[in-house]
Scaffold this active site. Structure first.
Site, mmCIF file in Angstrom:
data_model
loop_
_atom_site.group_PDB
_atom_site.id
_atom_site.type_symbol
_atom_site.label_atom_id
_atom_site.label_comp_id
_atom_site.label_asym_id
_atom_site.label_seq_id
_atom_site.Cartn_x
_atom_site.Cartn_y
_atom_site.Cartn_z
ATOM 1 N N ALA A 61 0.805 -1.070 0.046
ATOM 2 C CA ALA A 61 -0.090 0.114 -0.238
ATOM 3 C C ALA A 61 0.677 1.266 -0.094
ATOM 4 C CB ALA A 61 -0.579 -0.260 1.300
ATOM 5 N N GLY A 106 -0.092 -5.612 0.125
ATOM 6 C CA GLY A 106 -1.333 -5.117 -0.782
ATOM 7 C C GLY A 106 -1.137 -5.853 -2.177
ATOM 8 N N GLU A 109 -1.413 -10.023 -1.773
ATOM 9 C CA GLU A 109 -2.935 -10.228 -1.368
ATOM 10 C C GLU A 109 -3.476 -9.978 -2.849
ATOM 11 O OE1 GLU A 109 -4.538 -7.951 2.145
ATOM 12 O OE2 GLU A 109 -2.823 -6.839 1.384
ATOM 13 N N GLU A 129 2.047 -6.141 7.184
ATOM 14 C CA GLU A 129 1.661 -5.410 7.958
ATOM 15 C C GLU A 129 1.870 -5.416 9.423
ATOM 16 O OE1 GLU A 129 -0.993 -6.296 4.130
ATOM 17 O OE2 GLU A 129 0.639 -7.257 5.691
#
Length: 255
Positions: A61, A106, A109, A129
């Site tokens: 991110a 991300g 993911e 994270e």
């Protein structure tokens, strides 16, 4: 644009294009959802490649953007973030992630949203994270555990550690490891082969598997049964069975 869609040989490549690290800011997330929905509905896209470029997939991110958000803002944004990734996961066509370099947070993911993952030998994947005092928020706690099992998922999520390509392959996080320079070529070839297949049957197979993983076995069997019977109404089924009877197995052409 931070994300582009290019179509060739029935394969739509969704390409992240936000150098230097393909950080997944809000604009990129929203664009990703738009292109996933476009790829889903376009008849000329029969399979999809997710690609971040020769150097890396996506490093995560946009932390500076995220740092400025408070609790109220993330309550709103969190749903949109998940919906962007879910749009990729629900493309009703075969999807392969071509992973080079970093696929973190991300980025990891996003790779988890694919049906198949081909990684370069330079790939590093992880969910870091926890090192920010957070947990994955774009589906990582759910898709990672379903893919590699809860204990391996907890190891990666609890520690935030990165895994190299060989360990990712061993734990089932990726499906193939190839030289980094060949990642996109291999992924495109995988997608192009499936783009020649029966589109509705491939959609049925994907939906049956994915739905079954989220439900009890009786529900999954019902979904499978309904799709199986429904495919008898398709031209592809007629063509496939006729070719089998007249020419032998594996020779049907579905385009």
């Amino acid at each position: 644009m931070t994300v582009n869609l290019e179509v060739s040989e029935g394969v739509g490549t969704i390409r992240l294009n936000r150098p230097p690290m393909n950080a997944l800011d809000v604009a990129t997330q929203d664009r990703l959802r738009e292109l996933a929905e476009e790829a889903a509905r376009r008849d000329d896209v029969r399979a999809v490649v997710l690609y971040g470029g020769e150097k890396l997939f996506a490093a995560g991110a946009d932390i500076k953007e995220m740092q400025a958000m408070d609790h109220a803002a993330m309550i709103v944004r969190g749903r949109a973030l998940q919906e962007s990734f879910t749009a990729v996961a629900r493309i009703p066509k075969p999807v392969v992630a071509a992973v080079t370099g970093y696929a973190l947070g991300g980025g990891c993911e996003l790779a988890l949203c694919a049906d198949f993952r081909i990684a370069g030998d330079n790939a590093k994947l992880g969910q870091p994270e926890i090192l920010l005092g957070l947990i994955p928020g774009a589906g990582g706690t759910q898709r990672l555990a379903r893919l590699v099992g809860p204990s391996k998922a907890k190891d990666l999520i609890f520690t935030g550690r990165q895994v190299k390509a060989d360990e990712a392959l061993a734990m089932g996080l990726v499906d193939q490891v190839v030289p980094a320079a060949e990642v996109y070529e291999r992924a495109h070839a995988w997608a192009a082969r499936l783009a020649q297949g029966p589109a509705i049957a491939l959609r049925a197979a994907k939906e049956s598997i994915d739905t079954g993983l989220e439900a009890d076995i009786d529900t999954g069997l019902a979904v499978e049964r309904n799709w199986f019977a429904g495919l008898f109404a398709t031209e592809d089924r007629e063509r496939g069975m006729r070719s089998f009877v007249e020419e032998g197995p594996g020779k049907a052409k579905f385009l």
